[in-house]
Each structure stands twice: as structure tokens, then as C-alpha cells.
Scaffold this motif. Structure first.
Motif, PDB file in Angstrom:
ATOM      1  N   TYR A 100       0.239   6.090   9.633  1.00 40.48           N
ATOM      2  CA  TYR A 100      -0.176   7.752  10.160  1.00 40.48           C
ATOM      3  C   TYR A 100       0.258   8.651   9.594  1.00 40.48           C
ATOM      4  CZ  TYR A 100      -2.354   7.177  14.944  1.00 40.48           C
ATOM      5  OH  TYR A 100      -3.279   6.614  15.414  1.00 40.48           O
ATOM      6  N   ILE A 101       0.527  10.080   8.784  1.00 43.82           N
ATOM      7  CA  ILE A 101       1.355  10.874   7.691  1.00 43.82           C
ATOM      8  C   ILE A 101       0.585  11.952   8.171  1.00 43.82           C
ATOM      9  CG2 ILE A 101      -1.183  11.441   6.607  1.00 43.82           C
ATOM     10  CD1 ILE A 101       0.216  11.385   3.873  1.00 43.82           C
ATOM     11  N   ARG A 102       2.662  12.756   8.326  1.00 37.31           N
ATOM     12  CA  ARG A 102       2.197  14.066   8.490  1.00 37.31           C
ATOM     13  C   ARG A 102       1.627  15.569   7.808  1.00 37.31           C
ATOM     14  NH1 ARG A 102       5.854  15.821  13.095  1.00 37.31           N
ATOM     15  NH2 ARG A 102       6.643  17.863  12.623  1.00 37.31           N
ATOM     16  N   VAL A 103       1.269  16.406   8.567  1.00 40.97           N
ATOM     17  CA  VAL A 103       0.210  16.989   7.651  1.00 40.97           C
ATOM     18  C   VAL A 103       1.182  18.576   7.706  1.00 40.97           C
ATOM     19  CG1 VAL A 103      -1.837  15.776   8.200  1.00 40.97           C
ATOM     20  CG2 VAL A 103      -0.423  17.845  10.332  1.00 40.97           C
ATOM     21  N   ASP A 104       2.011  18.619   8.495  1.00 40.83           N
ATOM     22  CA  ASP A 104       2.888  19.799   7.878  1.00 40.83           C
ATOM     23  C   ASP A 104       3.995  19.913   7.699  1.00 40.83           C
ATOM     24  OD1 ASP A 104       3.639  19.109  10.649  1.00 40.83           O
ATOM     25  OD2 ASP A 104       3.607  20.346  11.321  1.00 40.83           O
ATOM     26  N   LEU A 140       8.418   4.954  10.914  1.00 41.60           N
ATOM     27  CA  LEU A 140       8.846   4.702  11.810  1.00 41.60           C
ATOM     28  C   LEU A 140       8.355   4.005  12.161  1.00 41.60           C
ATOM     29  CD1 LEU A 140      10.289   5.198  14.483  1.00 41.60           C
ATOM     30  CD2 LEU A 140       8.462   7.516  15.677  1.00 41.60           C
ATOM     31  N   LEU A 141       8.735   2.724  12.400  1.00 37.92           N
ATOM     32  CA  LEU A 141       7.976   1.090  12.620  1.00 37.92           C
ATOM     33  C   LEU A 141       8.351   0.708  13.381  1.00 37.92           C
ATOM     34  CD1 LEU A 141       9.373  -0.074  11.078  1.00 37.92           C
ATOM     35  CD2 LEU A 141       7.919   0.380   9.115  1.00 37.92           C
ATOM     36  N   GLU A 142       7.919  -0.743  13.802  1.00 40.47           N
ATOM     37  CA  GLU A 142       8.187  -1.636  14.114  1.00 40.47           C
ATOM     38  C   GLU A 142       7.568  -3.127  14.127  1.00 40.47           C
ATOM     39  OE1 GLU A 142      10.321  -4.671  16.017  1.00 40.47           O
ATOM     40  OE2 GLU A 142      10.878  -2.380  16.235  1.00 40.47           O
ATOM     41  N   LYS A 178      10.945  14.023  12.651  1.00 38.12           N
ATOM     42  CA  LYS A 178       9.724  14.348  11.990  1.00 38.12           C
ATOM     43  C   LYS A 178       9.580  13.193  10.670  1.00 38.12           C
ATOM     44  CE  LYS A 178       9.579  19.475  13.148  1.00 38.12           C
ATOM     45  NZ  LYS A 178      10.764  19.367  13.940  1.00 38.12           N
ATOM     46  N   PRO A 179       9.696  11.965  10.541  1.00 34.32           N
ATOM     47  CA  PRO A 179       9.512  11.364   9.863  1.00 34.32           C
ATOM     48  C   PRO A 179       7.596  11.090   9.190  1.00 34.32           C
ATOM     49  CG  PRO A 179       8.732   9.970  11.910  1.00 34.32           C
ATOM     50  CD  PRO A 179       9.387  11.632  12.130  1.00 34.32           C
ATOM     51  N   LYS A 180       7.611  11.238   7.433  1.00 34.13           N
ATOM     52  CA  LYS A 180       5.888  11.587   6.933  1.00 34.13           C
ATOM     53  C   LYS A 180       5.416  10.094   7.266  1.00 34.13           C
ATOM     54  CE  LYS A 180       4.010  12.500   2.275  1.00 34.13           C
ATOM     55  NZ  LYS A 180       4.916  12.936   1.045  1.00 34.13           N
ATOM     56  N   TYR A 181       6.125   9.238   8.053  1.00 35.31           N
ATOM     57  CA  TYR A 181       4.484   7.741   8.066  1.00 35.31           C
ATOM     58  C   TYR A 181       4.866   7.859   9.604  1.00 35.31           C
ATOM     59  CZ  TYR A 181       3.536   8.659   3.642  1.00 35.31           C
ATOM     60  OH  TYR A 181       2.970   9.105   2.093  1.00 35.31           O
ATOM     61  N   LEU A 182       4.311   7.253  10.310  1.00 36.80           N
ATOM     62  CA  LEU A 182       4.022   6.454  11.638  1.00 36.80           C
ATOM     63  C   LEU A 182       3.182   5.347  11.711  1.00 36.80           C
ATOM     64  CD1 LEU A 182       3.482   9.310  14.056  1.00 36.80           C
ATOM     65  CD2 LEU A 182       6.164   8.512  13.261  1.00 36.80           C
ATOM     66  N   LEU A 183       3.690   3.872  12.024  1.00 37.73           N
ATOM     67  CA  LEU A 183       3.176   2.455  12.316  1.00 37.73           C
ATOM     68  C   LEU A 183       3.281   2.070  12.951  1.00 37.73           C
ATOM     69  CD1 LEU A 183       1.258   0.718   9.809  1.00 37.73           C
ATOM     70  CD2 LEU A 183       3.729  -1.043  10.113  1.00 37.73           C
ATOM     71  N   PHE A 199       0.913  -1.090   0.210  1.00 37.47           N
ATOM     72  CA  PHE A 199       0.239  -0.147   0.115  1.00 37.47           C
ATOM     73  C   PHE A 199       0.909   1.212   0.059  1.00 37.47           C
ATOM     74  CE2 PHE A 199      -1.545   3.479   2.883  1.00 37.47           C
ATOM     75  CZ  PHE A 199      -2.928   3.676   2.099  1.00 37.47           C
ATOM     76  N   LEU A 200       1.479   1.209   1.157  1.00 39.84           N
ATOM     77  CA  LEU A 200       2.589   2.241   1.125  1.00 39.84           C
ATOM     78  C   LEU A 200       3.986   2.917  -0.612  1.00 39.84           C
ATOM     79  CD1 LEU A 200       3.924   2.193   4.536  1.00 39.84           C
ATOM     80  CD2 LEU A 200       2.802   4.540   3.305  1.00 39.84           C
TER      81      LEU A 200
END
Length: 497
Positions: free
Chosen positions: A493-497, A387-389, A433-438, A374-375
Motif C-alpha cells: 500500500y502507498i499513502r495517498v495524502d 512498515l513491514l515484517e 504515517k509511513p509512505k508504504y505499508l507491506l 520493485f520498490l
């Protein structure tokens, strides 16, 4: 003529065992960490650097030798097609390793053939063959060392193989050390070629780490020790042992504090070993090696709170070897003994592992992999960070640059852990400030400053739920999926700023 034909039975058994286990490739059960090694191999292919994120050097994989093997398979077969050939290669090498082991402990070709097949379908053997980890190569190298180095007396093997073994996994110093001690006590002499090989193996591995990565041991060891280290009381140590030991000495991961099957098998393994070494056979030399190693390896890793089950695959198999020898060499009622072993232990273990592979393969390949795909389609800029695990499936199939919670593939997060272990995750989010958080959790929950930060700077992009991947057109598969749901719910999650 008949004798020549019967001497080929072990070879036929190798071919039959490999062919039989190839069916497990259909389950797509591949260990998360295999994809870390494969991404490192592809990073070497793309950037000429052993790393994970572009041209940054990092020993993100626990195994250097397997990284180079994976690199070659990527080079030959291409990134899209290398996995199946590599898994087949691993399975072949492991099964040849069992052939070499059978030559060390058995004489009758029929016994060897049965031994090869039965040990090959035990749960650890199936996992070694198909999960994509380095243990197929490692098992082959270790058994080749015993067979060609110590049985056949090939001095150059005593020098070369310790180097390759150490370069595959640094913790194999335990195996090499036990083999040295048993050989020393048994023969009352020192094999200087082996000493030289061991020293060369240690020096080459440490030197490679130091001159290439600037560290003495692999980053994976440093990262896990940093994050997972805790101070336990003696009572906690004891409680932890009784809670965990059943998962390691047995071949089943059974929840709970007590697993009677494990205790029975453990006692039976010990009794069979004692029975065999009282016979004063030449093979006792090798039985002592593999049995002491099996015990020592498990005790060391359990004492270090090493939960990952792949550390125990090889010891589990080697500790079970005396059981198979004992049953195969019964002069009276051998067929009865063998039938009882197969019906009440090996076949149930095989069925359990089959169900486990199907269910976990669904949870990993059909579920967790879809997060990465998907990503990969959603985010075309592969220089963006997530950022994930853990750092296996999702980074591999998304192609994104990755910060993992443990710090296996990114060293900067280790500095945050050192500064503030409790808040290192949110501190990493704020600074990097990663663009994505899982995340396993709902980051918006609560009224804390952290949840407010997530609500302000990140938007929930997609929810991934295990329950959405428990359906199949095949009703039997669907029942297995629901019997043992595998995976973890995630929020992306995706960063909005």
C-alpha cells in the motif's frame, strides 16, 4: 611417505567439502536475517554509524563481530559483489572448524576425512555455510578454542577467543560456561587465562553495547522479548514442548506433534555417547563438552520459546558427532554400518536439504527480493519509510527507511507496543504515517475503524503472490517449487495524502 600422504587426507576433505557445497550457492537460499546484518554493515559504510536507518544508532543485528566482517567484505568487494565471497569465506571457516573438531575426537586420517565430509553435508552444516548467518565464523571460533586453547594449551588463545566468541553472539556465554565447568571437573584446576578471557568477553560486549548504544544487551533481544512474551500455563508449556521438540533435536522441520525419526536419532545419539565415554579415551574430555553444551543450549532455548531454527544448528551437529565416531570406529562390519548410516540417514537428509534450499531460495530470492527491487525502482526518495515484517530482503533491496513490526530495526515502535500491544500496528501507522505499508493481510477487509482509515489514507499499489513465482523453464525445478512453495502473499500500500 605413505603416512605423510595419508595425514593430508583431512585437508583434502576440507577442500572437497567446500567445493562440493559451493553448488548450493546456485540456490540463492539466504536467510532473511543475514540481510539485516549486511544492511547494518552498509549503514556503517555509508554513515559511519552502526544502525539501520541513516545516522540513528541501533543494534539491529544480533552479532557485532559479523557486522564488522561484513563491513570489510563490502569495503573490499563492493556492495554489489560481496555476498558470494562472504558466503565462501563462511563455508571455508566452518569446514576448517570441522577439521579441528576431527583432530579432537579421531586419530585415523581416513576417519577424519570421512567425518569432515559427512558432517559437512548434513542440513545444519549446509545452512551454516550458505545462509549468510554468523554461525560459520562462530563454529570456527568455538572449535579453535577447544583445539588451540584446551588441546594445545595456547594460553593466549584462552584469553583472546572468548572475547571474539562473545562479540559474535552474546548467548555464547552458554558454550563458554559449559566448557569451563567440564574443564574444572575434569582437571580439578582453574585456567585463569580462560577466566580472564571470559570476563573480558562479557565486559567488552556489555561495555560496547552500553557506551555505543546505551543498552546492556542487543536491541534484538529486547524487541523479541517485548513482542513475543506471553504467559503460559503449565499445561500450555508441556503442549508447546511436545509440539516443538521434534523440530530442534532432529535435523528436519517436520510438521505435527510427533516426529518418530527425531526420537530414534535422539536415542541413538545418547547410546553412542554412552558407548564412547565408557572407553576412557582422552577425547572424552571434549565429548563431554560438546554433548552437554548441545543439550543445555537446546533446552534453554526451547524453554524460552525460541522458534528460530538457526539457534539449534550448532547443537544439532555436535550432538550427532558421537554417532559418526561410533560408526567410523567399528572394528567389524564398519563398511556395513557406514553404508546404512549414509543410505538411510545422511543421504535422505542431504536430498531433503537440497530440495529445501532450491524451493526456499526461489521463495526468497526470486519472490521476496522482487518486492524490494520493485520498490527500489518505483521510489527514488530513499528517505521514505515502509512498515513491514520481516526486515531483511525488502529493506535491503529497496533501500527505504524501515519500521519493522518487531522493532528490531526501529525502537520507536517498541514504545507503541508498550502502550497498546493489541493496536500498536495501526497506532504506528497513524502517528508515523509511513509512505508504504507491506502487509500479509488485506487491510481494507472488514467494517472497522481501522479498515476505514486504511481505505481513506492508503491505496493498494501492488499485490505480490507466491503462486506467480512457481514456474520455471526447467521442469524439475518447477516440480520442486510446487512441491514446497515458499514465501508469503503480500499487499503493498502507498499513502495517498
Amino acid at each position: 611417505m605413505a603416512e605423510t600422504k595419508s595425514s593430508r587426507f583431512p585437508i583434502y576433505a576440507v577442500i572437497a567439502t567446500v567445493a562440493f557445497k559451493l553448488l548450493f550457492l546456485l540456490t540463492h537460499y539466504i536467510q532473511e536475517d543475514a540481510f539485516i546484518t549486511w544492511r547494518v554493515a552498509q549503514n556503517l559504510l555509508d554513515y559511519g554509524v552502526i544502525g539501520f536507518n541513516g545516522d540513528a544508532k541501533i543494534s539491529a543485528s544480533t552479532t557485532h563481530f559479523y557486522v564488522f566482517v561484513s563491513y570489510l567484505f563490502n569495503l573490499v568487494f563492493g556492495k554489489e559483489n560481496f555476498i558470494e565471497p562472504l558466503l565462501i569465506f563462511n563455508s571455508i571457516l566452518f569446514t576448517i572448524g570441522t577439521l579441528l573438531l576431527s583432530h579432537l575426537v579421531l586419530k585415523n586420517p581416513w576417519h577424519k576425512a570421512i567425518f569432515i565430509f559427512l558432517i559437512g553435508i548434513l542440513p545444519p552444516a549446509i545452512k551454516i555455510s550458505i545462509l549468510g548467518m554468523e554461525y560459520g565464523i562462530l563454529f570456527f571460533l568455538e572449535m579453535a578454542l577447544l583445539y588451540y586453547g584446551f588441546h594445545k594449551g595456547k594460553k593466549w588463545m584462552l584469553t583472546l577467543l572468548p572475547v571474539l566468541i562473545m562479540f559474535t553472539r552474546i548467548d555464547t556465554v552458554i558454550f563458554l560456561g559449559i566448557v569451563f565447568l567440564v574443564d574444572l571437573f575434569w582437571n580439578r584446576k582453574i585456567r585463569w587465562n580462560y577466566i580472564f578471557g571470559g570476563i573480558l568477553g562479557v565486559l567488552s560486549t556489555v561495555a560496547f553495547n552500553w557506551f555505543y548504544f546505551g543498552e546492556l544487551v542487543n536491541n534484538t533481544i529486547t524487541a523479541k522479548k517485548l513482542l513475543y512474551s506471553e504467559n503460559f500455563t503449565i499445561q500450555q508449556h508441556i503442549g508447546y514442548f511436545f509440539k516443538s521438540f521434534g523440530n530442534f533435536w532432529g535435523m528436519l522441520k517436520v510438521p505435527g506433534n510427533f516426529n518418530p525419526m527425531t526420537v530414534v536419532i535422539l536415542i541413538f545419539e545418547l547410546l553412542c555417547f554412552i558407548y564412547l565415554i565408557r572407553q576412557r579415551e582422552k577425547r572424552n574430555y571434549f565429548l563431554w563438552m560438546i554433548f552437554i553444551f548441545g543439550w543445555v543450549k537446546q533446552i534453554i532455548f526451547i524453554s524460552q520459546k525460541s522458534l528460530f531454527d538457526w539457534y539449534y544448528w550448532v547443537p544439532q551437529l555436535l550432538l550427532f558427532v558421537p554417532v559418526l565416531i561410533f560408526v567410523l570406529e567399528q572394528k567389524e562390519k564398519r563398511n556395513l554400518w557406514l553404508s546404512l548410516l549414509v543410505i538411510f540417514y545422511i543421504f535422505p537428509m542431504f536430498v531433503f536439504q537440497t530440495v529445501h534450499c532450491i524451493a526456499t531460495g526461489n521463495g526468497e530470492w526470486n519472490y521476496r527480493r522482487t518486492i524490494g527491487t520493485f520498490l527500489n525502482q518505483y521510489e527514488k526518495d530513499k528517505n521514505q519509510w515502509i512498515l513491514l515484517e520481516p526486515a531483511g530482503y525488502v529493506p535491503y533491496f529497496s533501500g527505504l527507511k524501515t519500521i519493522d513490526e518487531v522493532g528490531l530495526v526501529d525502537k520507536q515502535i517498541q514504545e507503541e507496543i508498550k502502550k497498546d500491544k493489541v493496536n500498536y500496528w495501526i497506532n504506528t501507522v497513524k502517528t508515523r504515517k509511513p509512505k508504504y505499508l507491506l502487509s500479509y493481510q488485506n487491510l481494507y477487509e472488514g467494517n472497522s475503524e481501522n479498515s476505514l482509515y486504511y481505505q481513506t489514507h492508503y491505496r493498494l499499489l501492488k499485490e505480490f503472490r507466491v503462486k506467480d513465482h512457481l514456474k520455471s523453464d526447467n521442469k524439475i525445478l518447477e516440480k520442486i517449487y510446487n512441491l514446497k512453495p515458499s514465501g508469503t502473499d503480500y499487499n503493498l500500500y502507498i499513502r495517498v495524502d
